[in-house]
Design a protein around this motif. Structure first.
Motif, PDB file in Angstrom:
ATOM      1  N   LEU A  46       0.819  -1.208   0.000  1.00 22.81           N
ATOM      2  CA  LEU A  46       0.000   0.000   0.000  1.00 22.81           C
ATOM      3  C   LEU A  46       0.855   1.262   0.000  1.00 22.81           C
ATOM      4  CD1 LEU A  46      -2.896   1.012   0.025  1.00 22.81           C
ATOM      5  CD2 LEU A  46      -2.899   0.803   2.510  1.00 22.81           C
ATOM      6  N   ALA A  47       1.983   1.222   0.700  1.00 26.64           N
ATOM      7  CA  ALA A  47       2.896   2.375   0.720  1.00 26.64           C
ATOM      8  C   ALA A  47       3.415   2.676  -0.683  1.00 26.64           C
ATOM      9  CB  ALA A  47       4.060   2.112   1.682  1.00 26.64           C
ATOM     10  N   TYR A  48       3.756   1.625  -1.426  1.00 26.29           N
ATOM     11  CA  TYR A  48       4.207   1.827  -2.804  1.00 26.29           C
ATOM     12  C   TYR A  48       3.096   2.444  -3.653  1.00 26.29           C
ATOM     13  CZ  TYR A  48       8.921  -0.027  -3.528  1.00 26.29           C
ATOM     14  OH  TYR A  48      10.279  -0.186  -3.575  1.00 26.29           O
ATOM     15  N   LEU A  49       1.874   1.922  -3.496  1.00 29.18           N
ATOM     16  CA  LEU A  49       0.757   2.451  -4.273  1.00 29.18           C
ATOM     17  C   LEU A  49       0.483   3.913  -3.939  1.00 29.18           C
ATOM     18  CD1 LEU A  49      -1.709  -0.591  -4.214  1.00 29.18           C
ATOM     19  CD2 LEU A  49      -0.412   0.286  -6.164  1.00 29.18           C
ATOM     20  N   ILE A  50       0.531   4.250  -2.645  1.00 30.24           N
ATOM     21  CA  ILE A  50       0.309   5.640  -2.236  1.00 30.24           C
ATOM     22  C   ILE A  50       1.418   6.526  -2.795  1.00 30.24           C
ATOM     23  CG2 ILE A  50       0.291   7.207  -0.243  1.00 30.24           C
ATOM     24  CD1 ILE A  50      -1.157   4.956   1.298  1.00 30.24           C
ATOM     25  N   ARG A  51       2.662   6.071  -2.684  1.00 33.57           N
ATOM     26  CA  ARG A  51       3.808   6.861  -3.148  1.00 33.57           C
ATOM     27  C   ARG A  51       3.719   7.160  -4.644  1.00 33.57           C
ATOM     28  NH1 ARG A  51       6.878   9.022  -5.787  1.00 33.57           N
ATOM     29  NH2 ARG A  51       9.128   9.336  -5.583  1.00 33.57           N
ATOM     30  N   TYR A  52       3.220   6.199  -5.414  1.00 30.26           N
ATOM     31  CA  TYR A  52       3.128   6.374  -6.863  1.00 30.26           C
ATOM     32  C   TYR A  52       1.694   6.663  -7.315  1.00 30.26           C
ATOM     33  CZ  TYR A  52       7.964   4.905  -7.125  1.00 30.26           C
ATOM     34  OH  TYR A  52       9.330   4.836  -6.974  1.00 30.26           O
ATOM     35  N   ASN A  53       0.903   7.297  -6.430  1.00 34.41           N
ATOM     36  CA  ASN A  53      -0.462   7.759  -6.757  1.00 34.41           C
ATOM     37  C   ASN A  53      -1.351   6.659  -7.344  1.00 34.41           C
ATOM     38  OD1 ASN A  53       0.054  10.432  -5.909  1.00 34.41           O
ATOM     39  ND2 ASN A  53       1.081  10.827  -7.864  1.00 34.41           N
ATOM     40  N   PHE A  54      -1.234   5.464  -6.763  1.00 38.53           N
ATOM     41  CA  PHE A  54      -2.031   4.301  -7.156  1.00 38.53           C
ATOM     42  C   PHE A  54      -1.856   3.941  -8.634  1.00 38.53           C
ATOM     43  CE2 PHE A  54      -3.936   5.815  -3.267  1.00 38.53           C
ATOM     44  CZ  PHE A  54      -4.108   4.635  -2.558  1.00 38.53           C
ATOM     45  N   GLN A  55      -0.676   4.247  -9.151  1.00 32.33           N
ATOM     46  CA  GLN A  55      -0.286   3.821 -10.498  1.00 32.33           C
ATOM     47  C   GLN A  55       0.879   2.844 -10.347  1.00 32.33           C
ATOM     48  OE1 GLN A  55      -1.891   5.064 -13.266  1.00 32.33           O
ATOM     49  NE2 GLN A  55      -3.179   6.252 -11.864  1.00 32.33           N
ATOM     50  N   ILE A  56       0.924   1.826 -11.205  1.00 29.45           N
ATOM     51  CA  ILE A  56       2.031   0.874 -11.130  1.00 29.45           C
ATOM     52  C   ILE A  56       3.173   1.427 -11.983  1.00 29.45           C
ATOM     53  CG2 ILE A  56       2.687  -1.551 -11.318  1.00 29.45           C
ATOM     54  CD1 ILE A  56       0.181  -2.010 -10.031  1.00 29.45           C
ATOM     55  N   ASP A  57       3.752   2.531 -11.518  1.00 30.63           N
ATOM     56  CA  ASP A  57       4.864   3.171 -12.226  1.00 30.63           C
ATOM     57  C   ASP A  57       6.206   2.832 -11.588  1.00 30.63           C
ATOM     58  OD1 ASP A  57       3.121   4.391 -13.956  1.00 30.63           O
ATOM     59  OD2 ASP A  57       3.030   6.271 -12.824  1.00 30.63           O
ATOM     60  N   PHE A  58       6.266   1.679 -10.955  1.00 31.01           N
ATOM     61  CA  PHE A  58       7.500   1.289 -10.271  1.00 31.01           C
ATOM     62  C   PHE A  58       7.857  -0.129 -10.682  1.00 31.01           C
ATOM     63  CE2 PHE A  58       3.813   0.692  -7.515  1.00 31.01           C
ATOM     64  CZ  PHE A  58       3.882  -0.656  -7.199  1.00 31.01           C
ATOM     65  N   ASP A  59       9.069  -0.535 -10.337  1.00 31.15           N
ATOM     66  CA  ASP A  59       9.563  -1.877 -10.682  1.00 31.15           C
ATOM     67  C   ASP A  59       8.917  -2.897  -9.734  1.00 31.15           C
ATOM     68  OD1 ASP A  59      10.896  -4.157 -11.340  1.00 31.15           O
ATOM     69  OD2 ASP A  59      12.908  -3.320 -11.098  1.00 31.15           O
ATOM     70  N   PHE A  60       7.881  -3.571 -10.239  1.00 33.66           N
ATOM     71  CA  PHE A  60       7.120  -4.504  -9.397  1.00 33.66           C
ATOM     72  C   PHE A  60       7.977  -5.692  -8.977  1.00 33.66           C
ATOM     73  CE2 PHE A  60       3.779  -7.617  -8.418  1.00 33.66           C
ATOM     74  CZ  PHE A  60       2.996  -6.844  -7.560  1.00 33.66           C
ATOM     75  N   THR A  61       8.895  -6.129  -9.825  1.00 36.22           N
ATOM     76  CA  THR A  61       9.790  -7.244  -9.486  1.00 36.22           C
ATOM     77  C   THR A  61      10.686  -6.865  -8.313  1.00 36.22           C
ATOM     78  OG1 THR A  61       9.801  -7.870 -11.806  1.00 36.22           O
ATOM     79  CG2 THR A  61      11.482  -8.856 -10.415  1.00 36.22           C
ATOM     80  N   ASN A  62      11.173  -5.634  -8.327  1.00 36.70           N
ATOM     81  CA  ASN A  62      11.998  -5.154  -7.225  1.00 36.70           C
ATOM     82  C   ASN A  62      11.200  -5.120  -5.924  1.00 36.70           C
ATOM     83  OD1 ASN A  62      14.500  -4.174  -6.261  1.00 36.70           O
ATOM     84  ND2 ASN A  62      13.655  -2.111  -6.209  1.00 36.70           N
TER      85      ASN A  62
END
Length: 196
Positions: free
Chosen positions: A33-49
């Motif tokens: 949830l922290a990742y989702l909040i940080r990236y405005n609920f967009q999957i704009d990050f390395d999900f594998t990482n």
């Protein structure tokens, strides 16, 4: 019948290790949830990482909660001390993550799984405190509600609204088998009239 079954289940199966597992699962959920909040609920990050970081965060969370003993409390009796232990454990987790992030940036560069964005760590810290405390208090509330529904309840007044009265109130509230419902306090101090 249902009360006996609930007591048997909570005594036999709600061990401290299950509580620890429950806490770690909440930490993992709050990490996502922290990742989702940080990236405005967009999957704009390395999900594998992110998936590679989950075991690392889970292990540190388990170590943090074992260090403060937050998993040893009985969930249905969650109180102020348990809440303080959760807050301390969550802060230890965040501190360790910050420390390892600092080391990994100095020694391994930016591509290490130990390299977490600071914003993720702080959002995760706040979510951990909120979700862990909220979950424990919710379970306590549900348990108390279920057990009280199957008991005959007597309304009582407590004489004295000072420290002793509050200790009595807490004892009655935390004893699910008391069958007592505190409806008010009697006190000779007029300043306490109408207070809660």
């Amino acid at each position: 019948m249902l009360i006996k079954l609930l007591n048997k289940i909570s005594t036999k199966y709600a061990s401290k290790w299950l509580v620890l597992l429950f806490d770690v699962i909440i930490v993992i959920a709050s990490f996502f949830l922290a990742y989702l909040i940080r990236y405005n609920f967009q999957i704009d990050f390395d999900f594998t990482n992110l998936l590679n970081q989950v075991p690392y965060v889970a292990i540190i969370a388990a170590i943090s909660f074992v260090a403060v003993g937050s998993y040893k409390g009985v969930v249905r009796f969650t109180g102020f001390k348990d809440i303080v232990n959760i807050i301390i454990g969550a802060n230890i987790l965040a501190t360790i993550l910050i420390f390892f992030t600092f080391l990994s940036r100095k020694m391994l560069g930016d591509n290490s799984i130990f390299n977490l964005p600071g914003s993720i760590i702080y959002i995760n810290l706040l979510l951990n405190i909120l979700l862990l405390i909220g979950a424990k208090l919710f379970i306590k509330s549900i348990y108390n509600h279920i057990t009280q529904d199957f008991q005959s309840v007597s309304n009582v007044l407590i004489f004295g609204a000072g420290n002793s009265g509050m200790l009595t109130y807490d004892a009655i509230q935390n004893d699910t088998k008391s069958g007592l419902e505190v409806v008010g306090f009697i006190d000779d101090d007029e300043r306490k009239i109408g207070k809660k």
